[in-house]
Design a protein around this motif. Structure first.
Motif, PDB file in Angstrom:
ATOM      1  N   GLU A 117       0.847  -1.196   0.000  1.00 18.91           N
ATOM      2  CA  GLU A 117       0.000   0.000   0.000  1.00 18.91           C
ATOM      3  C   GLU A 117       0.878   1.240   0.000  1.00 18.91           C
ATOM      4  O   GLU A 117       1.655   1.465   0.931  1.00 18.91           O
ATOM      5  N   LEU A 118       0.748   2.031  -1.061  1.00 23.97           N
ATOM      6  CA  LEU A 118       1.510   3.258  -1.222  1.00 23.97           C
ATOM      7  C   LEU A 118       0.586   4.461  -1.131  1.00 23.97           C
ATOM      8  O   LEU A 118      -0.603   4.315  -0.851  1.00 23.97           O
ATOM      9  N   ASP A 119       1.130   5.652  -1.397  1.00 19.38           N
ATOM     10  CA  ASP A 119       0.301   6.848  -1.278  1.00 19.38           C
ATOM     11  C   ASP A 119      -0.619   7.053  -2.467  1.00 19.38           C
ATOM     12  O   ASP A 119      -1.451   7.959  -2.464  1.00 19.38           O
ATOM     13  N   ASN A 120      -0.491   6.211  -3.516  1.00 17.93           N
ATOM     14  CA  ASN A 120      -1.393   6.351  -4.660  1.00 17.93           C
ATOM     15  C   ASN A 120      -1.859   5.018  -5.246  1.00 17.93           C
ATOM     16  O   ASN A 120      -2.559   4.999  -6.255  1.00 17.93           O
ATOM     17  N   GLU A 121      -1.480   3.908  -4.629  1.00 16.75           N
ATOM     18  CA  GLU A 121      -1.975   2.612  -5.093  1.00 16.75           C
ATOM     19  C   GLU A 121      -1.859   1.575  -3.977  1.00 16.75           C
ATOM     20  O   GLU A 121      -1.028   1.694  -3.075  1.00 16.75           O
ATOM     21  N   ALA A 122      -2.727   0.571  -4.050  1.00 12.21           N
ATOM     22  CA  ALA A 122      -2.723  -0.520  -3.084  1.00 12.21           C
ATOM     23  C   ALA A 122      -3.126  -1.794  -3.811  1.00 12.21           C
ATOM     24  O   ALA A 122      -3.967  -1.769  -4.717  1.00 12.21           O
ATOM     25  N   VAL A 123      -2.526  -2.902  -3.402  1.00 10.47           N
ATOM     26  CA  VAL A 123      -2.766  -4.181  -4.059  1.00 10.47           C
ATOM     27  C   VAL A 123      -3.045  -5.244  -3.016  1.00 10.47           C
ATOM     28  O   VAL A 123      -2.401  -5.280  -1.956  1.00 10.47           O
ATOM     29  N   SER A 124      -4.017  -6.110  -3.309  1.00  9.03           N
ATOM     30  CA  SER A 124      -4.270  -7.292  -2.493  1.00  9.03           C
ATOM     31  C   SER A 124      -4.517  -8.463  -3.431  1.00  9.03           C
ATOM     32  O   SER A 124      -4.791  -8.279  -4.621  1.00  9.03           O
ATOM     33  N   GLU A 125      -4.436  -9.675  -2.908  1.00  6.86           N
ATOM     34  CA  GLU A 125      -4.525 -10.847  -3.766  1.00  6.86           C
ATOM     35  C   GLU A 125      -5.328 -11.958  -3.121  1.00  6.86           C
ATOM     36  O   GLU A 125      -5.512 -12.016  -1.903  1.00  6.86           O
ATOM     37  N   LEU A 126      -5.803 -12.852  -3.974  1.00  5.32           N
ATOM     38  CA  LEU A 126      -6.587 -14.003  -3.561  1.00  5.32           C
ATOM     39  C   LEU A 126      -6.341 -15.115  -4.569  1.00  5.32           C
ATOM     40  O   LEU A 126      -6.214 -14.848  -5.771  1.00  5.32           O
ATOM     41  N   ALA A 127      -6.274 -16.342  -4.091  1.00  3.72           N
ATOM     42  CA  ALA A 127      -6.142 -17.479  -5.004  1.00  3.72           C
ATOM     43  C   ALA A 127      -7.009 -18.617  -4.509  1.00  3.72           C
ATOM     44  O   ALA A 127      -7.177 -18.821  -3.303  1.00  3.72           O
TER      45      ALA A 127
END
Length: 202
Positions: A117-127
């Motif tokens: 998580e940054l100041d302009n984007e965030a990523v999460s994942e699922l499998a």
């Protein structure tokens, strides 16, 4: 609002260098009137305060409940089908300065596992047995005088063979007709109400 893949791929996100083997499945925008370049953390906080499956629309809750029941019946979500077993987590690819931006000891509050998580984007994942998917949230200028910045969500996927591709095709109408419109109402309202008490007493 649904956007073309270029609305995601043309942005200078860090995710591009990390997920070259994923394809962009969906890109959706969420209007945030009055937002500025530094308001991404504000938006994330508002979403989390309003988020969660329990606070989604009744049709969305029904769909998710049905999906989890079906997954339990068919074994889609067993531990051996997920992150670290069937697939290598994206987190294993990210450099330490990105991995250290999220705390995995905190409750996730969703089936997704945070990646960074940054100041302009965030990523999460699922499998699971059908797909390895990433949810990318980005904060981007719009060029619109009424809404300088907006939230964009991109869903990136790596289907598990023909079975996974069929699954993604079958659920597409439900994503476009029910899930994404419900998220739009929920997340845009979260932005509008961000300065208001979210859980008033009495």
């Amino acid at each position: 609002m649904k956007l073309p893949p270029a609305a995601h791929t043309d942005q200078p996100w860090r995710i591009h260098e990390l997920a070259r083997d994923f394809r962009v499945e969906d890109v959706w925008s969420y209007r945030t009137p009055g937002a500025g370049p530094d308001d991404f953390p504000v938006m994330l906080a508002a979403m989390r305060a309003r988020g969660g499956l329990a606070k989604q629309s009744l049709p969305s809750r029904f769909l998710f409940a049905f999906r989890w029941k079906l997954g339990a019946l068919l074994g889609w979500d067993k531990p051996r089908t997920g992150l670290g077993t069937r697939v290598r987590p994206l987190r294993d690819r990210v450099p330490p300065e990105l991995a250290d931006t999220v705390d995995l000891s905190l409750p996730a509050g969703s089936p997704f596992t945070p990646v960074y998580e940054l100041d302009n984007e965030a990523v999460s994942e699922l499998a699971n047995k059908t797909v390895h998917t990433l949810m990318h949230l980005g904060w981007t200028p719009t060029g619109d005088a009424d809404c300088d910045y907006e939230l964009r969500m991109a869903v990136l996927v790596k289907p598990n063979g023909r079975y996974g591709r069929l699954y993604m095709t079958l659920i597409a109408p439900f994503r476009y007709l029910i899930v994404y419109p419900a998220l739009t109402r929920q997340w845009e309202r979260a932005w509008r109400d961000r300065t208001l008490p979210l859980h008033p007493l009495g």
